[in-house]
Every structure is written in C-alpha cells, then in structure tokens.
Design a protein around this motif. Structure first.
Motif, PDB file in Angstrom:
ATOM      1  N   ASN A   2       0.902  -1.294   0.046  1.00 26.37           N
ATOM      2  CA  ASN A   2      -0.028  -0.038  -0.060  1.00 26.37           C
ATOM      3  C   ASN A   2       0.831   1.269  -0.060  1.00 26.37           C
ATOM      4  O   ASN A   2       0.523   2.303  -0.866  1.00 26.37           O
ATOM      5  CB  ASN A   2      -0.886   0.116   1.258  1.00 26.37           C
ATOM      6  CG  ASN A   2      -2.186  -0.769   1.012  1.00 26.37           C
ATOM      7  OD1 ASN A   2      -3.141  -0.348   0.475  1.00 26.37           O
ATOM      8  ND2 ASN A   2      -2.164  -2.107   1.222  1.00 26.37           N
ATOM      9  N   PHE A  44       1.080   4.189  -2.939  1.00 23.02           N
ATOM     10  CA  PHE A  44       0.912   5.563  -2.551  1.00 23.02           C
ATOM     11  C   PHE A  44       2.046   6.452  -2.990  1.00 23.02           C
ATOM     12  O   PHE A  44       1.864   7.419  -3.487  1.00 23.02           O
ATOM     13  CB  PHE A  44       0.685   5.506  -0.947  1.00 23.02           C
ATOM     14  CG  PHE A  44       0.371   7.105  -0.540  1.00 23.02           C
ATOM     15  CD1 PHE A  44      -1.006   7.534  -0.842  1.00 23.02           C
ATOM     16  CD2 PHE A  44       1.151   7.819   0.149  1.00 23.02           C
ATOM     17  CE1 PHE A  44      -1.075   8.811  -0.442  1.00 23.02           C
ATOM     18  CE2 PHE A  44       0.758   9.276   0.514  1.00 23.02           C
ATOM     19  CZ  PHE A  44      -0.291   9.782   0.192  1.00 23.02           C
ATOM     20  N   HIS A  67      -4.830   4.849  -2.576  1.00 22.32           N
ATOM     21  CA  HIS A  67      -5.395   5.692  -1.550  1.00 22.32           C
ATOM     22  C   HIS A  67      -5.479   7.044  -2.326  1.00 22.32           C
ATOM     23  O   HIS A  67      -4.617   7.519  -2.914  1.00 22.32           O
ATOM     24  CB  HIS A  67      -4.902   5.737  -0.352  1.00 22.32           C
ATOM     25  CG  HIS A  67      -5.046   4.341   0.519  1.00 22.32           C
ATOM     26  ND1 HIS A  67      -4.233   3.206   0.057  1.00 22.32           N
ATOM     27  CD2 HIS A  67      -6.142   3.946   1.238  1.00 22.32           C
ATOM     28  CE1 HIS A  67      -4.725   2.260   0.980  1.00 22.32           C
ATOM     29  NE2 HIS A  67      -5.748   2.533   1.745  1.00 22.32           N
ATOM     30  N   ILE A 121      -4.727   6.873   3.424  1.00 24.41           N
ATOM     31  CA  ILE A 121      -3.810   5.740   3.948  1.00 24.41           C
ATOM     32  C   ILE A 121      -3.551   5.461   5.168  1.00 24.41           C
ATOM     33  O   ILE A 121      -3.415   4.437   5.860  1.00 24.41           O
ATOM     34  CB  ILE A 121      -2.785   5.942   2.690  1.00 24.41           C
ATOM     35  CG1 ILE A 121      -1.980   4.617   2.839  1.00 24.41           C
ATOM     36  CG2 ILE A 121      -1.691   7.069   3.348  1.00 24.41           C
ATOM     37  CD1 ILE A 121      -0.881   4.287   1.808  1.00 24.41           C
ATOM     38  N   ASN A 160      -6.316   3.662   7.098  1.00 20.95           N
ATOM     39  CA  ASN A 160      -6.677   2.491   6.901  1.00 20.95           C
ATOM     40  C   ASN A 160      -5.367   1.442   7.159  1.00 20.95           C
ATOM     41  O   ASN A 160      -5.698   0.377   7.427  1.00 20.95           O
ATOM     42  CB  ASN A 160      -6.708   2.421   5.228  1.00 20.95           C
ATOM     43  CG  ASN A 160      -8.201   2.584   4.966  1.00 20.95           C
ATOM     44  OD1 ASN A 160      -9.026   2.546   5.543  1.00 20.95           O
ATOM     45  ND2 ASN A 160      -8.449   2.846   3.347  1.00 20.95           N
ATOM     46  N   MET A 161      -4.345   2.086   7.277  1.00 22.43           N
ATOM     47  CA  MET A 161      -3.139   1.138   7.519  1.00 22.43           C
ATOM     48  C   MET A 161      -3.323   0.994   9.025  1.00 22.43           C
ATOM     49  O   MET A 161      -2.811   0.141   9.305  1.00 22.43           O
ATOM     50  CB  MET A 161      -1.910   1.737   7.037  1.00 22.43           C
ATOM     51  CG  MET A 161      -1.680   1.864   5.418  1.00 22.43           C
ATOM     52  SD  MET A 161      -1.870   0.153   4.820  1.00 22.43           S
ATOM     53  CE  MET A 161      -3.863   0.209   4.092  1.00 22.43           C
ATOM     54  N   GLY A 163      -8.950   2.361  -2.469  1.00 25.02           N
ATOM     55  CA  GLY A 163      -8.789   2.288  -1.072  1.00 25.02           C
ATOM     56  C   GLY A 163      -8.961   0.740  -0.430  1.00 25.02           C
ATOM     57  O   GLY A 163      -9.851  -0.167  -1.064  1.00 25.02           O
TER      58      GLY A 163
END
Length: 278
Positions: free
Chosen positions: A15, A19, A56, A62, A65-66, A189
């Motif tokens: 991810n 990004f 994201h 991000i 979510n992370m 996402g």
C-alpha cells in the motif's frame, strides 16, 4: 506495542509503495491505471478490480486504513494464519467492489431505459457517457458542467449524423446523469478489505472494547462493528455522511463486511475441522 504479523506487514508495504507511486507519477495518471473505474468508462481495465484495493486518495486516507489494518489485521492473522487471513482480505475487497458497482448500476440502468427510444447503438452510448465534461474554476476545483455536456453532445450528434430532434429534456438529463455516474464512480482504498477483517475480528472477539478516535467511549465489538456497518448502509442509501467524507464508497464498506462475516460464519459452522477457526 502489538507486534505486526507477516502478511499484514507485506500488505502495508504494498500500500505504501502504491501511494508513493501516486505521488511520483501523479494522481491523475496513476488513478487512470490502477483505480477502479466504472465498467462503462473508457479507463476501465480488469486488473483494477484488484489494484484499486492498494490505492489511496491522500495521506489521511492511507494513514487511517493502514492503522486499522495493523490494529485489527494482526490479531486476525495470528488467530487464523496467513492463508486464511489473506483469503478474507482479498475476498472482502472483491465483495466490496461487487456491491458498490452493483449499486452504481442500480442508478445507471433506469437512466439507460429512459433513452431506449432514441435507438442509439452501444458504441454511441459509450461515447456519450465518456465525454469529458469537467470544468475547472479559478481554484482548480473541477465540477460537472451541463453546458459543456450539451456542446459536446451536439457535436457528437453532428459527427455521427444523428437527429438532434430526437433529444428532449428527459433524455438529455438521463444522458447527463449517465455521464456523471461513469466519471464519478472511481474507487480507491483498502476500506472494503479492512471492513471484512473488522467483521472477522468482531466475530472472534465479540467482547473486545473498541472506541472511535473522536468518541473515546469503550463499546464492545459485538455492538460497535454492526453499528458502524449500519451507519455505512444508511449513508450509502441516503447520501448522509456521519464520519467519512461524502465521496466515500459506503456500499463497498458494507460489501466487505458482509463477505468477512459470511466467511467467518461458514468457517465457524462447518462440520469439517479443517475449515473451523475456533
């Protein structure tokens, strides 16, 4: 501090790499390649069904979510193992995109039926819904312009020798709304995947106490998680946002959570020990 599990670590890295790619290459181009576009869009590609899960829209997106992936993903992976954890994660992401796209089509198809009497071919309709009608104001913020749409639509009619008298206000509005849906349905996402993991966490730890960052009141997972899902469902149906930005794909959250719940329910109820998680 809870030690991060192996698969969660790898997902975090992917991810972050995606990004960084967005920042380096540019959001417009990177989104064209890897975000999930509406299937009627010229930008749609099959690989986007998977790649959008690792994209994201900004630093806040991000980070939240992370953080959720680390917080809930690690205990779920530790309990289920890496293979089952990854199965839930990807399956939830697929369920999320399936429900969200189905919801978009629920809005799209009635509009399509409104223009059926025009007799347009599928190629003409696809050309119309893919017209670029975004106008940018002084601040650089884009918005959909009916005036631009009308001008480009009439030009398309001329280029294809179509009868302009076929258009009335209803068919014009339907074509315009179809264009907006096509361009305004891009998804990015890991939220759908994470909602599936959150549902799994709740089923395994129903009495774990969770809190919202801006509402530091401990609530048991068996109440907290269904409450979040219900609010997402209400937001998706009404457009009323409670906690997330207004452009959130709420039905994707619901779809991801539903798939996570169904997988865990099957693994818990199955009579075959190899499928049980408890």
């Amino acid at each position: 501090m809870m030690r991060i599990s192996e698969t969660v670590k790898h997902l975090l890295i992917i991810n972050v790499i995606m990004f960084i790619g967005t920042l380096v290459v540019g959001q417009d181009l990177f989104f064209d390649w890897f975000a999930m576009h509406f299937p009627k869009s010229d930008a749609f590609q099959l690989w986007q069904i998977i790649t959008h899960m690792f994209m994201h829209g900004g630093i806040t997106h991000i980070l939240f979510n992370m953080f959720a992936l680390w917080m809930f993903g690690t205990p779920v992976e530790q309990a289920l193992g890496s293979k089952r954890f990854l199965f839930i994660y990807i399956s939830a992401g697929l369920g999320a995109v399936a429900l969200q796209v189905a919801y978009y089509y629920f809005d799209f198809y009635p509009l399509l039926s409104n223009i059926s009497d025009l007799g347009f071919s599928s190629d003409i309709i696809k050309s119309i819904v893919n017209l670029d009608i975004v106008d940018y104001n002084i601040s650089g913020k884009g918005y959909f312009s009916q005036e631009i749409f009308e001008n480009k639509l009439l030009s398309l009619f001329t280029d294809n020798n179509l009868d302009k008298s076929l258009l009335n206000q209803n068919s014009f509005n339907s074509l315009y709304e179809m264009n907006v849906i096509t361009h305004n349905s891009t998804m990015v996402g890991a939220s759908g995947c994470i909602m599936g993991i959150l549902a799994a966490f709740g089923m395994m730890n129903p009495n774990a106490e969770l809190m919202l960052i801006f509402l530091p009141i401990p609530i048991k997972a068996k109440y907290f998680i269904p409450g979040i899902i219900i609010l997402d469902l209400i937001s998706g149906l009404t457009g009323q946002s409670f906690f997330s930005p207004s452009n959130t794909a709420y039905m994707a959250h619901v779809g991801g959570a539903l798939i996570g719940f169904l997988i865990m329910w099957y693994w818990k109820k199955t009579q075959f020990n190899r499928n049980r998680w408890d």
